[in-house]
Design a protein around this motif. Structure first.
Motif, PDB file in Angstrom:
ATOM      1  N   PHE A   1       0.836  -1.183   0.000  1.00 35.45           N
ATOM      2  CA  PHE A   1       0.000   0.000   0.000  1.00 35.45           C
ATOM      3  C   PHE A   1       0.881   1.247   0.000  1.00 35.45           C
TER       4      PHE A   1
ATOM      5  N   SER B   1      -4.464   5.096   2.900  1.00 31.89           N
ATOM      6  CA  SER B   1      -4.300   3.648   2.769  1.00 31.89           C
ATOM      7  C   SER B   1      -4.723   2.896   4.034  1.00 31.89           C
TER       8      SER B   1
ATOM      9  N   ILE C   1      -5.872  -0.979   4.453  1.00 29.70           N
ATOM     10  CA  ILE C   1      -5.107  -1.978   5.201  1.00 29.70           C
ATOM     11  C   ILE C   1      -6.010  -2.696   6.192  1.00 29.70           C
TER      12      ILE C   1
ATOM     13  N   SER D   1      -3.201  -2.341  12.409  1.00 24.79           N
ATOM     14  CA  SER D   1      -3.586  -0.972  12.076  1.00 24.79           C
ATOM     15  C   SER D   1      -2.658   0.046  12.724  1.00 24.79           C
TER      16      SER D   1
ATOM     17  N   ALA E   1       0.846  -0.121  11.142  1.00 19.93           N
ATOM     18  CA  ALA E   1       0.834   0.540   9.836  1.00 19.93           C
ATOM     19  C   ALA E   1       0.731   2.054   9.995  1.00 19.93           C
TER      20      ALA E   1
ATOM     21  N   VAL F   1       1.837  -5.693   3.941  1.00 18.74           N
ATOM     22  CA  VAL F   1       1.256  -6.568   4.960  1.00 18.74           C
ATOM     23  C   VAL F   1       1.173  -7.978   4.381  1.00 18.74           C
TER      24      VAL F   1
END
Length: 248
Positions: free
Chosen positions: A8, A14, A18, A44, A47, A61
């Motif tokens: 991503f 994004s 995700i 989450s 990221a 991921v």
């Protein structure tokens, strides 16, 4: 289900993608309830750190199913960024260390960009108690325990001993379970910050016998049987049998 990887752009837009990617894979892998929530939140947050503070341009991921577990890899081409002056792990890592059996971190540095985080997460929601209806006639036992790891182990033990054991980890879920009252409830009184004591009284008002488990001494008459925590599964089994089949 084979390993799945998706990359991503490291931009705030994004993050919903995700989360949707991980949520879909969790469903395909059989994760549900607290397992799915914890994995989704941890990925989450990890990221988010890469996108907002790591200086990365891409975030990858990878979801790799294992035997009753999933290997998660979150990687980027940025640096491992801690808050200025703080030695604490970012929230995503703290969550991963809390839910995963194994966590490996290769931090990206200004001289060697590229952070890689791998976490092996046990899939408790489908690893212990078989995902199949219990044979007819099995007494239904409701387990109320905020610690889903010990709760799942006890559920598996009672299942093997001939009971239809269901685990809930919040008092809200326990209250909902009383719509179809079980034959008996095993309640950790400290669940949901001590709300287990209230639930024990409500369950008994519904005519459901209660085995209370607590790390502190409960008040008198809070349950039909009380055990100190940690309680050996055999002691729990003996209390369950005594209340459901007192003449056996």
């Amino acid at each position: 289900m084979s390993a799945r990887t998706r990359w991503f752009p490291a931009v705030p837009g994004s993050l919903p993608e995700i989360r949707a990617f991980v949520r879909d894979l969790a469903g395909e892998s059989g994760l549900n309830g607290d397992d799915a929530r914890d994995v989704l939140l941890a990925v989450s947050e990890a990221a988010d750190n890469a996108v907002r503070r790591g200086g990365a341009s891409v975030v990858g991921v990878t979801w790799e199913p294992r035997d009753h577990a999933v290997l998660l890899t979150i990687e980027d081409d940025g640096v491992f960024d801690l808050e200025a002056g703080s030695p604490a792990r970012p929230l995503g890592l703290r969550l991963l260390f809390g839910i995963a059996d194994e966590v490996q971190v290769r931090p990206g540095k200004p001289t060697w960009p590229g952070t890689v985080v791998r976490a092996l997460v046990r899939v408790w929601s489908c690893a212990i108690v078989p995902d199949m209806p219990a044979p007819p006639g099995r007494p239904r036992v409701l387990l109320v325990d905020g610690d889903r790891f010990s709760g799942q182990a006890l559920a598996a033990f009672l299942h093997a001993e001939g009971y239809d054991a269901t685990l809930v980890t919040t008092i809200e879920a326990a209250d909902a379970a009383l719509r179809n009252p079980p034959a008996l409830a095993v309640v950790d009184l400290l669940t949901s910050h001590g709300e287990g004591t209230r639930f024990a009284a409500v369950a008994r008002a519904f005519g459901v016998p209660v085995v209370a488990v607590s790390a502190i001494a409960p008040a008198a008459h809070v349950a039909d049987a009380c055990l100190p925590k940690p309680a050996h599964p055999l002691r729990v089994l003996a209390a369950v049998r005594d209340l459901l089949s007192p003449d056996s």
